[in-house]
Design an enzyme around this catalytic site. Structure first.
Site, PDB file in Angstrom:
ATOM      1  N   CYS A 107      14.610  -1.383   3.235  1.00  0.00           N
ATOM      2  CA  CYS A 107      13.296  -1.782   2.716  1.00  0.00           C
ATOM      3  C   CYS A 107      13.415  -2.998   1.794  1.00  0.00           C
ATOM      4  O   CYS A 107      12.556  -3.879   1.815  1.00  0.00           O
ATOM      5  CB  CYS A 107      12.628  -0.610   2.019  1.00  0.00           C
ATOM      6  SG  CYS A 107      12.136   0.689   3.185  1.00  0.00           S
ATOM      7  N   GLU A 139       7.408   1.593   2.605  1.00  0.00           N
ATOM      8  CA  GLU A 139       7.428   0.168   2.282  1.00  0.00           C
ATOM      9  C   GLU A 139       7.242  -0.687   3.525  1.00  0.00           C
ATOM     10  O   GLU A 139       6.496  -1.674   3.506  1.00  0.00           O
ATOM     11  CB  GLU A 139       8.758  -0.227   1.618  1.00  0.00           C
ATOM     12  CG  GLU A 139       9.055   0.497   0.327  1.00  0.00           C
ATOM     13  CD  GLU A 139       9.921   1.735   0.509  1.00  0.00           C
ATOM     14  OE1 GLU A 139       9.620   2.571   1.408  1.00  0.00           O
ATOM     15  OE2 GLU A 139      10.889   1.890  -0.234  1.00  0.00           O
TER      16      GLU A 139
END
Length: 159
Positions: free
Chosen positions: A84, A53
């Site tokens: 993330c 991510e």
């Protein structure tokens, strides 16, 4: 459309797998088009933050010339970890779609996404192609456990 983008994230996860990394992939989408891709590279880079991510978000920010990408969506094969999700909140991402559920992180991920402690909220939709996303991870960790078990058997007993 959602499955198309999750399939692209799965392709990124397979790239991570080919590199010996935990097979997690992500794509950032703007106006129905993929603008960036990422996959896990923690082992290769030996950097704790080298998640799929983070890689995809960084590439999208560079491409768009801004750390704010509020019209973007992200598709990731595993439910995002708190780090993330924090990056997604900071980037002002509109929505996150994920495949497999992370049993240990689920409540934290959703809590962060809608928390009053931050000035941005993210829509979250989980379970997209859940079986396929879970399978690649289960297979990877199963092979890791089998290798570890085999390595332990091959060692001579100590006396």
């Amino acid at each position: 459309m959602v499955e198309k983008f999750m399939k692209a994230a799965l392709s990124c996860a397979k790239k991570a797998l080919a590199e010996g990394e935990v097979p997690i992939g992500a794509v950032v989408v703007l106006d129905g088009k993929i603008i960036s891709r990422g996959h896990n590279r923690r082992t290769k880079k030996q950097i704790a933050t080298a998640h799929a991510e983070i890689e995809a978000i960084e590439k999208a920010c560079k491409k768009l010339g801004s750390w704010r990408i509020p019209e973007c969506e992200i598709y990731v094969t595993l439910e995002p970890c708190p780090m993330c999700m924090g990056a997604m909140l900071n980037a002002r991402i509109k929505k996150v779609y994920f495949g497999a559920y992370e049993a240990k992180g689920r409540s934290m991920t959703h809590a962060l996404a809608v928390s009053d402690l931050v000035n941005h909220k993210i829509e979250v939709e989980g379970g997209i192609m859940r079986e396929e996303c879970s399978e690649i991870l289960s297979d990877f960790f199963g092979r890791m456990r089998a290798r570890a078990k085999s390595a332990n058997k091959d060692e001579a007993p100590r006396q």
